[in-house]
Design an enzyme around this catalytic site. Structure first.
Site, PDB file in Angstrom:
ATOM      1  N   ASP A 205       0.829  -1.199   0.000  1.00 41.66           N
ATOM      2  CA  ASP A 205       0.000   0.000   0.000  1.00 41.66           C
ATOM      3  C   ASP A 205       0.870   1.259   0.000  1.00 41.66           C
ATOM      4  O   ASP A 205       1.880   1.332   0.711  1.00 41.66           O
ATOM      5  CB  ASP A 205      -0.853  -0.042   1.285  1.00 41.66           C
ATOM      6  CG  ASP A 205      -1.979   0.967   1.297  1.00 41.66           C
ATOM      7  OD1 ASP A 205      -2.841   0.883   0.413  1.00 41.66           O
ATOM      8  OD2 ASP A 205      -1.994   1.832   2.200  1.00 41.66           O
ATOM      9  N   GLU A 212       8.793   7.962   1.637  1.00 46.11           N
ATOM     10  CA  GLU A 212       9.027   9.385   1.842  1.00 46.11           C
ATOM     11  C   GLU A 212       9.914   9.680   3.051  1.00 46.11           C
ATOM     12  O   GLU A 212      10.865  10.440   2.973  1.00 46.11           O
ATOM     13  CB  GLU A 212       7.677  10.054   2.036  1.00 46.11           C
ATOM     14  CG  GLU A 212       7.634  11.501   1.703  1.00 46.11           C
ATOM     15  CD  GLU A 212       6.181  11.943   1.799  1.00 46.11           C
ATOM     16  OE1 GLU A 212       5.718  12.576   0.863  1.00 46.11           O
ATOM     17  OE2 GLU A 212       5.523  11.613   2.813  1.00 46.11           O
ATOM     18  N   GLU A 248       1.620  -0.221  -5.053  1.00 44.20           N
ATOM     19  CA  GLU A 248       0.734   0.878  -5.440  1.00 44.20           C
ATOM     20  C   GLU A 248       1.583   2.138  -5.547  1.00 44.20           C
ATOM     21  O   GLU A 248       1.990   2.702  -4.526  1.00 44.20           O
ATOM     22  CB  GLU A 248      -0.360   1.063  -4.384  1.00 44.20           C
ATOM     23  CG  GLU A 248      -1.348   2.144  -4.749  1.00 44.20           C
ATOM     24  CD  GLU A 248      -2.172   2.672  -3.561  1.00 44.20           C
ATOM     25  OE1 GLU A 248      -3.265   3.173  -3.814  1.00 44.20           O
ATOM     26  OE2 GLU A 248      -1.717   2.585  -2.409  1.00 44.20           O
TER      27      GLU A 248
HETATM   28  C1  NOJ Z   1      -4.525   2.959  -0.606  1.00 45.20           C
HETATM   29  C2  NOJ Z   1      -5.651   1.985  -0.562  1.00 45.20           C
HETATM   30  O1  NOJ Z   1      -5.885   1.491  -1.869  1.00 45.20           O
HETATM   31  C3  NOJ Z   1      -6.855   2.716  -0.006  1.00 45.20           C
HETATM   32  O2  NOJ Z   1      -8.013   1.932  -0.105  1.00 45.20           O
HETATM   33  C4  NOJ Z   1      -6.557   3.116   1.407  1.00 45.20           C
HETATM   34  O3  NOJ Z   1      -7.618   3.898   1.916  1.00 45.20           O
HETATM   35  C5  NOJ Z   1      -5.274   3.942   1.496  1.00 45.20           C
HETATM   36  N1  NOJ Z   1      -4.193   3.381   0.732  1.00 45.20           N
HETATM   37  C6  NOJ Z   1      -4.816   4.070   2.925  1.00 45.20           C
HETATM   38  O4  NOJ Z   1      -4.343   2.821   3.370  1.00 45.20           O
END
Ligand code: NOJ
Length: 557
Positions: A205, A212, A248
């Protein structure tokens, strides 16, 4: 290609399927999906052709961000089942040839995590440095918040100590301080734990935010934060040689490419192609393939072991943040004109089929393209049957409604009272009475069978996972023609984003006389002329996958 390449780098040619156990199948009828229910439905995934299951967060959480706010990294949300149920699930999936990966959410924790409870209790608590604190008043950071509907700063004043803590997401999700070697150790331990239980890797995630504050090796503030990602990948490799990190990273390509590890391929194994996805929606809205073609051309070269994860929908808002304001407005106008369909001023909270007014030709063309662009396709549960969204459900949850298994009450997801369900089912034309797995299983012309067909053909075409891909020049703006060649396999894919049929002239300069292009998705073939030109007829919103068959080829067509 060596056999070891195809088998070992399994993620290069996988079919990934994302779901939240909570909304997939409820086996104890308490209204919440669970691991036993999901295990019962693994055969559905296997039949669809899924080879990798991505589980959204199943950990003990405060449930204020659908599980992305973790209280215990080692715990399992008791509504979903036990560790035992999860291990059974992983084992059964493996038996069906499906690997399981899960979200690794270590940019932040819930504010109820015991580390944060300790950290905020006093400035000299041993856990103080597990999070990022500042004493001075922060500047205006309202332009940096991820959820502008709820937050106006990335710093929150904590009354107990009078200092501010960093939270990139909601204020109830304080950011971990990954420059702290103790935090790094804890993260490694968490990864090691789940790998031992049988996971094949993680969807990581919010990677740019995670890095950072990472600093360099051992948190040295002057070092390269990517050292930390490298160390995570090498730890993963030591513990489990074929596990992956699917990251991500929603950044422009030139910045994103660094997260694969400059040339060495020693950071993330895979990344979602957010830029390609957004340009693709622009192309779809304009019925003009050029933005999608340009994105494919712009994709940077990646290390050979690395891979793009392609998708048309995920569990969040369909972000259009990398488009210009005018481009985003075009997509909004085409697919989500009402304010209730938009989110955060940058995205849509709809699923694809309602955006395309349920037009089966366009929906199929989109999935044909998804499976044929170079990369590894990632499906979000329900896409295989063409589920819609429920706009009565707030925010991003509109697309996280229960899976629709049958036409019965609650779409066959649960026998609980509808009011007791974890989320309301979709209503109206995309509700379970019209869209469900049971009906589509028995219909050879259903979307479900079509997507299964795409998945099988994709798996048979290593070039789609392995090739860089090349956009082919041709005169029709609405058409995307591309070619993937890897080793001795080559495939030409032609997609028409408009309703107008046409004949697409292509030049394949490396083919000899008698080379044929043989359709892989339906009956059909075209023959190349001696100079390598070929005329490919294509219908409105049509799609063709054409295997290049040289005389004497032993490729199955
Ligand atoms: C990215 C995730 O895809 C999302 O659903 C989530 O709210 C945020 N990161 C925080 O973890």
């Amino acid at each position: 290609m060596k056999i070891t390449d195809t088998g070992d780098l399994w993620w290069k040619n996988a079919v990934v399927y994302c779901l939240d156990a909570e909304t997939f199948m409820d086996w104890n009828d308490d209204g919440v999906g669970d691991f036993p229910g999901l295990a019962q439905r693994l055969d559905h995934l296997a039949e669809l052709g899924v080879t990798c299951l991505w589980l959204m967060p199943f950990y003990t959480s405060a449930e204020r961000d659908d599980g992305y706010d973790i209280i215990d990294f080692y715990g399992v949300d008791s509504r979903l089942g036990t560790h035992g149920d999860l291990v059974e699930l992983i084992r059964t999936a493996r038996d069906r040839g499906i690997r399981v990966i899960a979200d690794l959410v270590v940019n932040h924790t819930s504010d109820q995590h015991p580390w944060f409870v300790q950290s905020r209790s006093s400035k000299d608590n041993p856990f103080r440095d597990f999070y990022v604190w500042r004493a001075d008043e922060p500047p205006d950071t309202s332009d940096q918040v991820v959820f502008p509907d709820q937050e106006d700063s990335i710093w929150e004043l904590d009354e107990t100590t009078g200092e501010y803590y960093l939270h990139r997401f909601y204020k109830h999700q304080p950011d971990l301080n990954v420059a702290n070697p103790h935090v790094r150790d804890e993260i490694a331990k968490v990864m090691g734990f789940w790998l031992e239980l049988g996971l094949s890797g993680f969807r990581v995630d919010a990677v740019p935010y995670l890095l950072e504050g990472a600093g360099g090796r051992d948190g040295n503030p002057d070092g390269d934060p990517h050292d930390y990602l490298r160390s995570l990948r090498s730890f993963l490799g030591r513990r489990s040689g074929d596990a992956i990190l699917l990251g991500e990273v929603n950044l422009p390509y030139p910045e994103q490419i660094r997260f694969f590890g400059d040339g060495a391929g020693d950071e993330l194994s895979m990344m979602f192609d957010f830029v390609g996805m957004q340009q693709f929606y622009l192309a779809l809205a304009r019925q003009d393939a050029r933005p999608a073609a340009q994105a494919l051309r712009d994709r940077p070269e990646i290390p050979v072991d690395a891979q793009w994860a392609t998708f048309v929908r995920n569990h969040d808002e369909l972000t259009l943040d990398k488009l210009t304001d005018d481009e985003r407005q075009e997509v909004f106008d085409a697919f989500g004109p009402e304010e209730s369909m938009q989110l955060f001023g940058r995205g849509l909270r709809r699923r694809l089929p309602p955006m395309l007014d349920g037009d089966p030709r366009r929906i199929r063309m989109v999935y044909s393209l998804l499976f044929s662009v170079p990369g590894t396709p990632v499906l979000f549960y329900g896409e295989e049957i063409g589920m819609g969204e429920n706009l009565d459900v707030p925010g991003r949850l509109a697309v996280r409604t229960p899976m629709q298994w049958t036409a019965q009450r609650n779409g066959g997801f649960s026998h609980a009272e509808p009011d007791d369900l974890v989320a309301p089912v979709v209503t109206g034309g995309f509700g379970p009475e019209h869209i469900n797995v049971a009906a589509q299983r028995n219909d050879p012309d259903s979307l479900l069978n079509f997507i299964g067909h795409l998945a099988r053909r994709y798996r048979e075409c290593p070039e789609l996972g392995w090739a860089r891909g090349e956009v082919l020049d041709q005169p029709h703006h609405a058409v995307l023609a591309h070619r993937c060649t890897w080793d001795d396999s080559s495939l030409v894919a032609v997609h028409n984003l408009s309703a107008e049929p046409c004949v697409v002239p292509l030049v394949l300069d490396d083919v000899g006389p008698d080379t044929e292009l043989v359709d892989l998705l339906q009956e059909g073939r075209v023959t190349c002329s001696e100079d390598g030109t070929v005329q490919v007829p294509i219908g409105g919103y049509g799609y063709r996958w054409l295997r290049v068959v040289q005389p004497g080829s032993r490729r199955l067509v």
